[in-house]
Design an enzyme around this catalytic site. Structure first.
Site, PDB file in Angstrom:
ATOM      1  N   ASP A  74      -1.039  -6.319  -0.444  1.00 38.73           N
ATOM      2  CA  ASP A  74      -1.087  -5.640   0.857  1.00 38.73           C
ATOM      3  C   ASP A  74      -2.493  -5.104   1.113  1.00 38.73           C
ATOM      4  OD1 ASP A  74       0.090  -4.733   3.150  1.00 38.73           O
ATOM      5  OD2 ASP A  74       1.166  -3.060   2.222  1.00 38.73           O
TER       6      ASP A  74
ATOM      7  N   ASP B  80       0.852  -1.203   0.000  1.00 43.10           N
ATOM      8  CA  ASP B  80       0.000   0.000   0.000  1.00 43.10           C
ATOM      9  C   ASP B  80       0.888   1.253   0.000  1.00 43.10           C
ATOM     10  OD1 ASP B  80       0.899  -0.106   2.599  1.00 43.10           O
ATOM     11  OD2 ASP B  80      -1.079   0.079   3.540  1.00 43.10           O
ATOM     12  N   SER B  81       2.216   1.051   0.043  1.00 44.88           N
ATOM     13  CA  SER B  81       3.151   2.153  -0.191  1.00 44.88           C
ATOM     14  C   SER B  81       2.945   2.728  -1.598  1.00 44.88           C
ATOM     15  CB  SER B  81       4.594   1.681  -0.025  1.00 44.88           C
ATOM     16  OG  SER B  81       4.830   0.514  -0.780  1.00 44.88           O
TER      17      SER B  81
ATOM     18  N   GLU C 155       9.178  -4.352  10.854  1.00 44.97           N
ATOM     19  CA  GLU C 155       9.680  -3.128  10.222  1.00 44.97           C
ATOM     20  C   GLU C 155      10.183  -2.132  11.282  1.00 44.97           C
ATOM     21  OE1 GLU C 155       6.895  -1.193   7.574  1.00 44.97           O
ATOM     22  OE2 GLU C 155       8.212   0.541   7.309  1.00 44.97           O
TER      23      GLU C 155
ATOM     24  N   GLU D 235      -1.467  -5.431   8.590  1.00 46.03           N
ATOM     25  CA  GLU D 235      -0.731  -4.886   9.738  1.00 46.03           C
ATOM     26  C   GLU D 235      -1.423  -5.239  11.059  1.00 46.03           C
ATOM     27  OE1 GLU D 235       0.046  -0.691   9.290  1.00 46.03           O
ATOM     28  OE2 GLU D 235       1.018  -0.977   7.341  1.00 46.03           O
TER      29      GLU D 235
HETATM   30  O1  KIV Z   1       3.426  -1.159   1.709  1.00 44.46           O
HETATM   31  C1  KIV Z   1       4.620  -1.476   1.770  1.00 44.46           C
HETATM   32  O2  KIV Z   1       5.389  -1.293   0.831  1.00 44.46           O
HETATM   33  C2  KIV Z   1       5.094  -2.061   3.001  1.00 44.46           C
HETATM   34  C3  KIV Z   1       6.575  -1.942   3.226  1.00 44.46           C
HETATM   35  C4  KIV Z   1       6.860  -1.679   4.618  1.00 44.46           C
HETATM   36  C5  KIV Z   1       7.336  -3.094   2.703  1.00 44.46           C
HETATM   37  O3  KIV Z   1       4.364  -2.591   3.755  1.00 44.46           O
END
Ligand code: KIV
Length: 273
Positions: free
Chosen positions: A85, A46-47, A184, A117
């Site tokens: 994600d 989700d980055s 992380e 998460e």
């Molecule tokens: O969304 C993302 O790219 C992540 C990173 C911390 C790997 O969760």
């Protein structure tokens, strides 16, 4: 040709000492490059809110966004293990909501696993998704979706109390049936402490060397940004190379030096000579 790694092979890294690499990826062209490399895993993170959409953080990214980007990644990287994600708001209402959205990501992207998460607070939804038949990777430590609660993007696990909470979270994720946990933004010694006390592999991002897997954001590792976090090694310096290429192209157009006949269709058209 690369053979796609499997969940049992990823889990076996806990015993066999094999180290695996993951990179984030959000589009078809980049996915073809990762697929041609030896990198075993892709995270459609989700980055993408920051790297693809220009948001300040990950909140605001939707399931549809991840599916849209994930589908293009899947088309470009059929031999690479893809993790989708789950964005903020897609699994924090109920277990049922989490399963419905995980089902969408799994079937519409065609990914191999999903990530979400949270430790203890996400254990029930992790269990539900695993029982629905979808492999889950947990994510603890610096969790970008809840940085407002953490006071920003800050290193976690800086007191023994915080470390014990991280361990409880990691254990809750393992007990819920996750095959791996992302850790992380923690000191290396914290990763070692966790690693020695859980039975699933750790994928570290900014968590030191003592992890079975490592992850990096593609744009960081390719040097597409000036600023990157301390842990993000730049394996290339593409930003300046790309800007230089743009400027050379611009200059050649301005001077009439591009295109030369080499880059033109020179077919004779009768009557036009
Ligand atoms: O969304 C993302 O790219 C992540 C990173 C911390 C790997 O969760």
């Amino acid at each position: 040709m690369k053979k796609k790694i499997t969940v049992p092979e990823i889990m076996a890294t806990k015993q066999n000492g094999r180290k695996l690499a993951m990179v984030t990826c959000y589009d078809y062209t980049s996915a073809t490059l990762v697929n041609e490399s030896e990198i075993e895993l892709i995270l459609v993170g989700d980055s993408l809110g920051m790297t693809m959409l220009g948001y300040e953080g990950t909140v605001g990214v939707t399931v549809d966004d991840v599916i849209h980007h994930g589908k293009s990644v899947k088309r470009g990287a059929p031999q690479t293990f893809i993790i989708g994600d789950m964005p903020f708001g897609s699994y924090n209402v109920s277990v049922e909501q989490g399963i419905i959205n995980a089902n969408r990501m799994f079937t519409e992207i065609g990914c191999d696993a999903i990530k979400l998460e949270g430790g203890k607070r996400s254990a029930a939804v992790i269990k539900g998704i695993v029982e629905a038949g979808i492999p889950v990777c947990g994510h603890i430590g610096l969790t970008p979706q809840t940085t407002s609660m953490m006071g920003g993007f800050k290193v976690q696990g800086k007191s023994m109390e915080a470390v014990e909470r991280l361990l409880e979270d990691a254990k809750a994720i393992e007990e819920a049936g996750a095959f791996m946990v992302m850790v992380e933004g923690v000191p290396t010694a914290v990763t070692t402490y966790l690693k020695e006390r859980i039975n699933i592999p750790i994928i570290g991002i900014g968590a030191g060397a003592d992890c079975e897997l490592q992850g990096l954001i593609m744009q960081d590792m390719l040097g597409l940004y000036e600023w990157v976090p301390k842990f993000a090694k730049k394996y290339a310096l593409l930003r300046q190379q790309v800007i230089d290429a743009f400027n050379t192209y611009h200059q050649e157009v301005a001077e009439g030096a591009f295109p030369t006949p080499e880059y033109s269709y020179n077919t004779k058209v009768e009557g036009l000579e």
